[in-house]
Write a protein that holds these residues in place. Structure first.
Motif, mmCIF file in Angstrom:
data_model
loop_
_atom_site.group_PDB
_atom_site.id
_atom_site.type_symbol
_atom_site.label_atom_id
_atom_site.label_comp_id
_atom_site.label_asym_id
_atom_site.label_seq_id
_atom_site.Cartn_x
_atom_site.Cartn_y
_atom_site.Cartn_z
ATOM 1 N N GLN A 164 -32.004 19.195 -5.976
ATOM 2 C CA GLN A 164 -32.747 20.055 -6.893
ATOM 3 C C GLN A 164 -33.777 19.281 -7.714
ATOM 4 O O GLN A 164 -34.740 19.855 -8.208
ATOM 5 C CB GLN A 164 -31.783 20.790 -7.832
ATOM 6 C CG GLN A 164 -30.896 21.807 -7.137
ATOM 7 C CD GLN A 164 -31.685 22.818 -6.314
ATOM 8 O OE1 GLN A 164 -32.627 23.434 -6.797
ATOM 9 N NE2 GLN A 164 -31.297 22.984 -5.048
ATOM 10 N N THR A 165 -33.595 17.979 -7.846
ATOM 11 C CA THR A 165 -34.583 17.165 -8.565
ATOM 12 C C THR A 165 -35.724 16.716 -7.660
ATOM 13 O O THR A 165 -36.685 16.094 -8.124
ATOM 14 C CB THR A 165 -33.941 15.903 -9.168
ATOM 15 O OG1 THR A 165 -33.566 15.000 -8.109
ATOM 16 C CG2 THR A 165 -32.734 16.247 -10.021
ATOM 17 N N GLY A 166 -35.595 16.993 -6.358
ATOM 18 C CA GLY A 166 -36.603 16.551 -5.404
ATOM 19 C C GLY A 166 -36.256 15.226 -4.738
ATOM 20 O O GLY A 166 -37.055 14.703 -3.956
ATOM 21 N N TYR A 167 -35.067 14.689 -5.020
ATOM 22 C CA TYR A 167 -34.681 13.420 -4.404
ATOM 23 C C TYR A 167 -34.517 13.587 -2.894
ATOM 24 O O TYR A 167 -33.826 14.488 -2.427
ATOM 25 C CB TYR A 167 -33.370 12.912 -5.009
ATOM 26 C CG TYR A 167 -32.928 11.582 -4.434
ATOM 27 C CD1 TYR A 167 -33.543 10.402 -4.836
ATOM 28 C CD2 TYR A 167 -31.916 11.509 -3.485
ATOM 29 C CE1 TYR A 167 -33.153 9.171 -4.306
ATOM 30 C CE2 TYR A 167 -31.516 10.295 -2.952
ATOM 31 C CZ TYR A 167 -32.142 9.127 -3.363
ATOM 32 O OH TYR A 167 -31.755 7.927 -2.827
ATOM 33 N N ASP A 168 -35.162 12.680 -2.133
ATOM 34 C CA ASP A 168 -35.097 12.746 -0.675
ATOM 35 C C ASP A 168 -34.889 11.346 -0.088
ATOM 36 O O ASP A 168 -35.315 11.071 1.021
ATOM 37 C CB ASP A 168 -36.379 13.371 -0.121
ATOM 38 C CG ASP A 168 -36.241 13.797 1.330
ATOM 39 O OD1 ASP A 168 -35.120 14.158 1.738
ATOM 40 O OD2 ASP A 168 -37.244 13.734 2.062
ATOM 41 N N GLY A 169 -34.268 10.466 -0.867
ATOM 42 C CA GLY A 169 -34.068 9.092 -0.422
ATOM 43 C C GLY A 169 -32.718 8.881 0.230
ATOM 44 O O GLY A 169 -32.116 9.796 0.786
ATOM 45 N N ALA A 170 -32.224 7.646 0.128
ATOM 46 C CA ALA A 170 -30.973 7.274 0.781
ATOM 47 C C ALA A 170 -29.766 7.614 -0.080
ATOM 48 O O ALA A 170 -29.771 7.413 -1.297
ATOM 49 C CB ALA A 170 -30.980 5.781 1.085
ATOM 50 N N PHE A 171 -28.733 8.129 0.576
ATOM 51 C CA PHE A 171 -27.399 8.265 -0.006
ATOM 52 C C PHE A 171 -26.527 7.253 0.722
ATOM 53 O O PHE A 171 -26.324 7.354 1.939
ATOM 54 C CB PHE A 171 -26.836 9.666 0.205
ATOM 55 C CG PHE A 171 -27.528 10.741 -0.576
ATOM 56 C CD1 PHE A 171 -27.154 11.027 -1.888
ATOM 57 C CD2 PHE A 171 -28.558 11.486 -0.007
ATOM 58 C CE1 PHE A 171 -27.790 12.021 -2.613
ATOM 59 C CE2 PHE A 171 -29.197 12.492 -0.728
ATOM 60 C CZ PHE A 171 -28.820 12.758 -2.029
ATOM 61 N N CYS A 172 -26.020 6.268 -0.008
ATOM 62 C CA CYS A 172 -25.270 5.195 0.638
ATOM 63 C C CYS A 172 -23.871 5.065 0.043
ATOM 64 O O CYS A 172 -23.704 5.098 -1.176
ATOM 65 C CB CYS A 172 -26.019 3.872 0.484
ATOM 66 S SG CYS A 172 -25.213 2.513 1.373
ATOM 67 N N THR A 173 -22.881 4.902 0.911
ATOM 68 C CA THR A 173 -21.526 4.664 0.438
ATOM 69 C C THR A 173 -21.408 3.258 -0.141
ATOM 70 O O THR A 173 -22.029 2.305 0.319
ATOM 71 C CB THR A 173 -20.512 4.790 1.580
ATOM 72 O OG1 THR A 173 -20.798 3.795 2.570
ATOM 73 C CG2 THR A 173 -20.561 6.167 2.208
ATOM 74 N N GLU A 174 -20.604 3.134 -1.183
ATOM 75 C CA GLU A 174 -20.162 1.832 -1.694
ATOM 76 C C GLU A 174 -18.691 2.004 -2.022
ATOM 77 O O GLU A 174 -18.322 2.377 -3.131
ATOM 78 C CB GLU A 174 -20.960 1.399 -2.929
ATOM 79 C CG GLU A 174 -20.615 -0.029 -3.342
ATOM 80 C CD GLU A 174 -21.325 -0.459 -4.612
ATOM 81 O OE1 GLU A 174 -21.819 -1.597 -4.638
ATOM 82 O OE2 GLU A 174 -21.365 0.331 -5.578
ATOM 83 N N ILE A 175 -17.844 1.746 -1.040
ATOM 84 C CA ILE A 175 -16.439 2.152 -1.123
ATOM 85 C C ILE A 175 -15.514 1.043 -0.647
ATOM 86 O O ILE A 175 -15.890 0.176 0.140
ATOM 87 C CB ILE A 175 -16.189 3.408 -0.256
ATOM 88 C CG1 ILE A 175 -16.597 3.149 1.199
ATOM 89 C CG2 ILE A 175 -16.917 4.612 -0.818
ATOM 90 C CD1 ILE A 175 -16.332 4.292 2.157
#
Length: 275
Positions: A238-249
């Motif tokens: 909704q903010t317009g973010y279209d970058g990477a979603f990366c796990t850090e787990i």
């Protein structure tokens, strides 16, 4: 939008404390490519020990984008930081980060700043420690700008550092540094602990955000515990973010199961929201 998984390069010592897939790059990149990941975030310690062209070719072979290079193990395994009371250690931390900027430039990636920033200590006044941090941030931002590498300052919970725990604190530092190459990234695991309302922070400070870390509230793979990742990812969309979603787990019960579990939970959500 890209779904990425954190990968430790072979120069990082194998450890259960490492929040990344570990092994030789042919195996790690091959495994994640087969699972359907769009990219990776590299955790590295000494990139000068790596064949940079080989890293790039292995990623391309498996159709993986390299979104970011993480600096965390400079502190985690070498205990170096920008705020150390020892001037030689501060200088070495900056040198190491610049090497990672060079590596990221070769790969077309950005870098992050997590624990390597350091923390306040009893031996130094807070204003002195803060000055060391800002000085280092300005230096590496100028260096990154010359290489066209952006730097993402990560919010980290008070349980790991006493400096820059919230998004608001991170944004204040970004404003003090005042360099277009120095931004923030949002780590959902840390935000869930430190923010009164993470969704308000996602919306309020969206203009500063260039990367996202995902982990469930027990820092295992998303879908393993209590966070609502459809609501979280939709907030970023909704903010317009279209970058990477990366796990850090944490790689629990093992890295293959964690990578598969994260993919099975996150891919349908991302496909639904970013259709």
């Amino acid at each position: 939008m890209k779904l990425c998984y954190q990968v430790a390069t072979p120069d990082v010592a194998i450890s259960p404390a490492v929040t990344a897939f570990q092994g030789d790059l042919e195996y790690t990149f091959g495994s994640l490519g087969e699972l359907g990941y769009d990219g990776v975030e590299l955790m590295t310690l000494n990139p000068l020990q790596l064949d940079w062209d080989q890293v790039k070719k292995e990623a391309e072979k498996n159709k993986l984008d390299i979104a970011l290079v993480c600096t965390g193990e400079i502190f985690g395994q070498l205990n170096l930081s920008f705020m150390d009371k020892d001037a030689e250690k501060r200088a070495e931390a900056r040198k190491r980060v610049k090497e990672i900027i060079d590596f990221a430039a070769h790969l077309g990636a950005i870098i992050n700043i997590g624990r390597v920033r350091g923390q306040f200590c009893n031996e130094l006044p807070r204003e002195v420690s803060y000055g060391y941090a800002i000085e280092a941030f300005k230096e590496i931002s100028d260096y990154g700008g010359k290489k066209n590498v952006k730097i993402a300052l990560e919010n980290v919970t008070l349980m790991q550092t006493n400096f820059i725990n919230t998004i608001e604190e991170a944004v204040k530092v970004v404003k003090d540094v005042d360099n277009e190459y120095f931004k923030i990234m949002m780590d959902v695991f840390h935000m869930n602990i430190e923010e009164k309302n993470m969704f308000e922070m996602i919306e309020k400070y969206a203009e500063y955000n260039i990367h996202v870390h995902l982990a469930d509230n027990n820092r295992r793979y998303p879908g393993h515990c209590g966070l609502d990742f459809e609501k979280i990812i939709n907030a970023f969309k909704q903010t317009g973010y279209d970058g990477a979603f990366c796990t850090e787990i944490f790689q629990i019960p093992d890295q293959e199961t964690a990578a598969r579990g994260a993919m099975e939970h996150l891919r349908p959500i991302l496909n639904k929201i970013y259709k």
